[in-house]
Write an enzyme that holds these catalytic residues in place. Structure first.
Site, short mmCIF file in Angstrom:
data_model
loop_
_atom_site.label_atom_id
_atom_site.label_comp_id
_atom_site.label_asym_id
_atom_site.label_seq_id
_atom_site.Cartn_x
_atom_site.Cartn_y
_atom_site.Cartn_z
N LYS A 117 20.71 73.61 122.31
CA LYS A 117 21.72 72.60 122.67
C LYS A 117 21.35 71.99 124.02
O LYS A 117 20.86 72.69 124.93
CB LYS A 117 23.08 73.29 122.74
N SER A 174 32.99 76.23 120.07
CA SER A 174 31.91 75.30 119.75
C SER A 174 30.71 75.91 119.05
O SER A 174 29.80 75.18 118.67
CB SER A 174 31.45 74.58 121.02
N SER A 221 31.22 71.74 120.03
CA SER A 221 30.30 70.75 120.60
C SER A 221 28.84 71.07 120.35
O SER A 221 27.96 70.30 120.73
CB SER A 221 30.54 70.66 122.11
#
Length: 388
Positions: free
Chosen positions: A30, A131, A107
């Site tokens: 990420k 997330s 996210s």
């Protein structure tokens, strides 16, 4: 055509160590994790401006490289990790390979999308308010929010430090367990110790009826594996899950404002409306509101100790619904986020590990069942996932 899971621009790749327990595997990270010599974008075009390039890899990136896995790219995140459904105005919304035309969850949306598509074997995500857990459920993946503080957050963009964790995804339980052994620094037990399974009726009641029905056979499988039956109970007193959700939101957003305020004051960065609105709400919180929320968190932590420290495993739906369609108006997205928060708040407030199992479908789309254990029992949850 670029893969929407990965940040725009040339793909950042790095070889892993020549040998190790993860040799031959690929991973994505990420875009909150530092990679030495490359900017960390955090999902916002103004975040990297004026920041020196990282001089070393984030702890989690280095850990996987040292174990032999190769980095295959950095993935899209909701802006500065402030999102739970997976969209990003600037970098685009990753597709959901398991539910085409639907949101992937966020996210850590790009990491989940890359794993679900088979582009990489595993991927790093972060989980503050859900997330990793949410995209695991919506994309049909194994995913874990580890015990808070268990895995170093060095080199990871902080959002809400008393909630932030590093998690990971995999399509299959064997790969998930291989990565877990490396990330947790301990062997995953071969045997699963007998334990009672607690089914949180109030948490299940928050889920859509098709989700509840899809998950009950999975609950039975878990109970059969643990061998001590299922006890129906409630996670909190009547209405308490809504209180926990609201007060978790207060603490998390207040910490996010503290994390990002110096940058906002100095740079006046661009934000999508929904992100700017949530930060403005956080800026308005009073010390009295935050103190009240922290007192509520202590109640949740006491409840977690009572339920889990004797060795029981808790089962709840990971999300109350399957992946929502793309293109929903903001008020409807807000309602989805609020419902998700009711189920994600318990582990966030209490710091316990939560693992989502991708073993059910509702309406042709994946849905996750979450298993929750006492603090430090991460490897035990992974062992259950592998045994199933």
């Amino acid at each position: 055509m670029r893969d929407e899971a990965f940040i725009p621009g040339p793909r950042l790749t790095l070889p892993g160590a020549g040998a190790g327990p993860l040799a031959g595997l690929s991973f994505a990270a990420k875009d909150l994790f530092d990679v030495a010599g490359h900017p960390t974008g955090a999902g916002n075009p103004d975040w990297p401006t004026g920041r020196p390039l990282p001089q070393r890899h984030a702890w989690a990136v280095q850990r996987l490289l040292d174990a032999g896995a190769a980095l295959a790219g950095k993935t899209v995140t909701c802006e500065v990790s402030l999102g739970i459904l997976g969209f990003n105005q600037f970098d685009g919304t990753p597709r959901n390979p398991a539910a085409p035309g639907c949101l992937p969850g966020g996210s850590s949306s790009g990491s989940a999308s890359a794993v679900a598509a088979g582009t990489v074997d595993t991927a790093l995500g972060t989980d503050s308010g859900g997330s990793v857990r949410v995209p695991s459920s919506l994309c049909g993946l194994y995913g874990i929010r580890p015990t808070h503080g268990r895995i170093p957050a060095d080199g990871m963009v902080a959002q809400a430090p008393s909630f932030d964790t590093t998690g990971w995804f995999a399509r299959d339980a064997a790969t998930f367990a291989r990565v877990a052994a490396v990330m947790l620094g301990e062997a995953i037990p071969e045997a699963v110790a007998p334990a009672p399974l607690l089914l949180a009726a109030d948490a299940f009641a928050l889920a859509d009826e098709p989700v509840q029905q899809a998950l009950l056979p999975v609950v039975e499988r878990v109970a059969g594996l643990l061998g001590k039956g299922t006890e129906r109970m409630t996670l909190g007193e009547p209405g308490e899950l809504a209180v926990w959700g609201a007060q978790r939101n207060v603490i998390q957003r207040s910490e996010a404002w503290a994390s990002f305020r110096p940058w906002i004051d100095a740079a006046n960065p661009r934000f999508a409306f929904n992100v700017a609105r949530n930060l403005a709400f956080a800026a308005s919180l009073t010390e009295a509101q935050i103190a009240l929320a922290r007192s509520v968190r202590e109640r949740a932590r006491a409840r977690a100790r009572l339920l889990l420290e004797g060795g029981a495993i808790l089962a709840i739906p990971t999300t109350p619904f399957t992946a929502p369609p793309l293109g929903l108006p903001l008020p409807e997205l807000d309602r989805c986020s609020e419902r998700i928060g009711l189920l994600c708040s318990f582990a966030g407030l209490t710091g316990v590990p939560q693992l989502s199992l991708p073993l059910a479908q509702a309406g042709g789309k994946p849905i996750g069942l979450s298993l929750i254990a006492a603090r430090g029992q991460d490897a035990r949850l992974v062992a259950i996932a592998r045994a199933l």
